[in-house]
Motif scaffolding. Structure first.
Motif, PDB file in Angstrom:
ATOM      1  N   THR A 124       0.817  -1.218   0.000  1.00  0.00           N
ATOM      2  CA  THR A 124       0.000   0.000   0.000  1.00  0.00           C
ATOM      3  C   THR A 124       0.851   1.269   0.000  1.00  0.00           C
ATOM      4  N   THR A 125       2.176   1.091  -0.081  1.00  0.00           N
ATOM      5  CA  THR A 125       3.087   2.230  -0.042  1.00  0.00           C
ATOM      6  C   THR A 125       3.468   2.667  -1.451  1.00  0.00           C
ATOM      7  N   VAL A 126       3.245   3.947  -1.740  1.00  0.00           N
ATOM      8  CA  VAL A 126       3.647   4.504  -3.033  1.00  0.00           C
ATOM      9  C   VAL A 126       5.102   4.952  -2.910  1.00  0.00           C
ATOM     10  N   LEU A 127       5.987   4.293  -3.650  1.00  0.00           N
ATOM     11  CA  LEU A 127       7.409   4.629  -3.611  1.00  0.00           C
ATOM     12  C   LEU A 127       7.768   5.718  -4.611  1.00  0.00           C
ATOM     13  N   TYR A 128       6.998   5.812  -5.683  1.00  0.00           N
ATOM     14  CA  TYR A 128       7.272   6.790  -6.744  1.00  0.00           C
ATOM     15  C   TYR A 128       5.965   7.065  -7.472  1.00  0.00           C
ATOM     16  N   SER A 129       5.706   8.319  -7.765  1.00  0.00           N
ATOM     17  CA  SER A 129       4.548   8.700  -8.561  1.00  0.00           C
ATOM     18  C   SER A 129       4.866  10.008  -9.255  1.00  0.00           C
ATOM     19  N   GLN A 130       4.803   9.984 -10.561  1.00  0.00           N
ATOM     20  CA  GLN A 130       5.139  11.186 -11.321  1.00  0.00           C
ATOM     21  C   GLN A 130       4.173  11.345 -12.491  1.00  0.00           C
ATOM     22  N   MET A 131       3.626  12.548 -12.603  1.00  0.00           N
ATOM     23  CA  MET A 131       2.745  12.893 -13.720  1.00  0.00           C
ATOM     24  C   MET A 131       3.601  13.512 -14.818  1.00  0.00           C
ATOM     25  N   GLY A 132       3.372  13.061 -16.039  1.00  0.00           N
ATOM     26  CA  GLY A 132       4.068  13.622 -17.193  1.00  0.00           C
ATOM     27  C   GLY A 132       3.062  13.958 -18.271  1.00  0.00           C
ATOM     28  N   SER A 133       3.556  14.483 -19.361  1.00  0.00           N
ATOM     29  CA  SER A 133       2.696  14.824 -20.489  1.00  0.00           C
ATOM     30  C   SER A 133       3.427  14.473 -21.774  1.00  0.00           C
ATOM     31  N   GLN A 134       2.703  13.869 -22.697  1.00  0.00           N
ATOM     32  CA  GLN A 134       3.276  13.531 -23.994  1.00  0.00           C
ATOM     33  C   GLN A 134       2.593  14.366 -25.066  1.00  0.00           C
ATOM     34  N   ALA A 135       3.372  15.168 -25.770  1.00  0.00           N
ATOM     35  CA  ALA A 135       2.827  15.999 -26.846  1.00  0.00           C
ATOM     36  C   ALA A 135       2.568  15.147 -28.080  1.00  0.00           C
ATOM     37  N   VAL A 136       1.412  15.368 -28.685  1.00  0.00           N
ATOM     38  CA  VAL A 136       1.030  14.666 -29.908  1.00  0.00           C
ATOM     39  C   VAL A 136       0.406  15.695 -30.847  1.00  0.00           C
ATOM     40  N   SER A 137       0.832  15.661 -32.097  1.00  0.00           N
ATOM     41  CA  SER A 137       0.270  16.547 -33.105  1.00  0.00           C
ATOM     42  C   SER A 137      -0.931  15.851 -33.734  1.00  0.00           C
ATOM     43  N   LEU A 138      -2.101  16.434 -33.552  1.00  0.00           N
ATOM     44  CA  LEU A 138      -3.340  15.822 -34.031  1.00  0.00           C
ATOM     45  C   LEU A 138      -3.847  16.564 -35.259  1.00  0.00           C
ATOM     46  N   GLN A 139      -4.205  15.787 -36.275  1.00  0.00           N
ATOM     47  CA  GLN A 139      -4.817  16.341 -37.483  1.00  0.00           C
ATOM     48  C   GLN A 139      -5.918  15.387 -37.902  1.00  0.00           C
ATOM     49  N   PRO A 140      -7.098  15.899 -38.253  1.00  0.00           N
ATOM     50  CA  PRO A 140      -8.178  15.023 -38.700  1.00  0.00           C
ATOM     51  C   PRO A 140      -7.693  14.118 -39.844  1.00  0.00           C
ATOM     52  N   GLY A 141      -8.064  12.839 -39.758  1.00  0.00           N
ATOM     53  CA  GLY A 141      -7.678  11.880 -40.787  1.00  0.00           C
ATOM     54  C   GLY A 141      -6.312  11.256 -40.581  1.00  0.00           C
ATOM     55  N   ASN A 142      -5.558  11.694 -39.572  1.00  0.00           N
ATOM     56  CA  ASN A 142      -4.231  11.173 -39.294  1.00  0.00           C
ATOM     57  C   ASN A 142      -4.267  10.468 -37.934  1.00  0.00           C
ATOM     58  N   THR A 143      -3.629   9.304 -37.824  1.00  0.00           N
ATOM     59  CA  THR A 143      -3.596   8.562 -36.572  1.00  0.00           C
ATOM     60  C   THR A 143      -2.163   8.544 -36.054  1.00  0.00           C
ATOM     61  N   PRO A 144      -1.775   9.552 -35.261  1.00  0.00           N
ATOM     62  CA  PRO A 144      -0.381   9.606 -34.784  1.00  0.00           C
ATOM     63  C   PRO A 144      -0.098   8.579 -33.684  1.00  0.00           C
ATOM     64  N   LEU A 163       6.992  -5.410  -5.949  1.00  0.00           N
ATOM     65  CA  LEU A 163       6.738  -4.076  -6.505  1.00  0.00           C
ATOM     66  C   LEU A 163       5.795  -4.194  -7.699  1.00  0.00           C
ATOM     67  N   VAL A 164       4.993  -3.165  -7.896  1.00  0.00           N
ATOM     68  CA  VAL A 164       4.129  -3.078  -9.069  1.00  0.00           C
ATOM     69  C   VAL A 164       4.346  -1.704  -9.690  1.00  0.00           C
ATOM     70  N   ILE A 165       4.513  -1.678 -11.005  1.00  0.00           N
ATOM     71  CA  ILE A 165       4.609  -0.412 -11.736  1.00  0.00           C
ATOM     72  C   ILE A 165       3.250  -0.181 -12.383  1.00  0.00           C
ATOM     73  N   TYR A 166       2.652   0.973 -12.103  1.00  0.00           N
ATOM     74  CA  TYR A 166       1.404   1.349 -12.760  1.00  0.00           C
ATOM     75  C   TYR A 166       1.718   2.431 -13.781  1.00  0.00           C
ATOM     76  N   ALA A 167       1.161   2.286 -14.968  1.00  0.00           N
ATOM     77  CA  ALA A 167       1.325   3.283 -16.019  1.00  0.00           C
ATOM     78  C   ALA A 167      -0.035   3.501 -16.655  1.00  0.00           C
ATOM     79  N   GLY A 168      -0.326   4.735 -17.025  1.00  0.00           N
ATOM     80  CA  GLY A 168      -1.589   4.991 -17.692  1.00  0.00           C
ATOM     81  C   GLY A 168      -1.897   6.469 -17.781  1.00  0.00           C
ATOM     82  N   PHE A 169      -3.005   6.757 -18.450  1.00  0.00           N
ATOM     83  CA  PHE A 169      -3.484   8.137 -18.556  1.00  0.00           C
ATOM     84  C   PHE A 169      -4.082   8.531 -17.212  1.00  0.00           C
TER      85      PHE A 169
END
Length: 175
Positions: A124-144, A163-169
């Motif tokens: 139940t102990t959180v050893l590390y937690s970091q929020m990041g952001s990934q830039a994505v260029s979005l254009q209609p009709g394109n799947t980046p 240990l468990v690593i959680y990753a996600g939005f």
């Protein structure tokens, strides 16, 4: 090959290499040709016998903005990978996720930031937690595609394989 396709291909190859670097069962990774990994120099640390698995919590592998005719995009995580080293009693990890963004009917051209959180938990102990952001260029009709890597993870070397690593939005509150 135009510049966009070259960059896209490079990103996908990088993601494939990152995914190939570790096995899915937490064992020591093998090289692509099946040979054992080389031992790193002392300054880089050593590859441990245990590298925690990555888990995507329910609801964090897909990020939807809008719905129906107002759907702007759907972002999804399609693969994950991790790399572990032990140095001076610390487990140092690189965690990567690769995914894609599918524009919806209300998509607008521009850059968007995908909110991504990487966390390492022991019981139940959180050893590390970091929020990041990934830039994505979005254009209609394109799947980046996108690749996000957090290479700053450092936790105490575990004495057991718990240990468990959680990753996600994560659209929650930033750290």
């Amino acid at each position: 090959m135009d510049m966009f396709n070259a960059a896209r291909t490079a990103a996908l190859l990088g993601a494939a290499a990152l995914v190939a670097a570790c096995t899915a069962n937490g064992d020591r990774p093998a090289a692509l040709d099946g040979t054992p990994p080389r031992m790193s120099t002392e300054a880089e640390g050593v590859v441990p016998d245990y590298c925690p698995r990555i888990t995507l919590r329910e609801g964090t592998a897909i990020l939807r903005k809008g719905d129906g005719a107002n759907l702007q995009y759907v972002a999804s995580i399609v693969s994950t990978s991790r790399e572990c080293r032990v140095l001076n009693g610390e487990l140092r990890m690189k965690v990567g996720i690769a995914g894609r963004v599918v524009p919806g009917p209300a998509a607008k051209s521009g850059e968007l930031g995908l909110p991504i959180r990487i966390a390492v938990v022991q019981g139940t102990t959180v050893l590390y937690s970091q929020m990041g952001s990934q830039a994505v260029s979005l254009q209609p009709g394109n799947t980046p595609n996108f690749v996000y890597v957090d290479s700053a993870i450092v936790v105490p070397e575990p004495t057991s394989k718990d240990l468990v690593i959680y990753a996600g939005f994560d659209e929650g509150t930033p750290d």
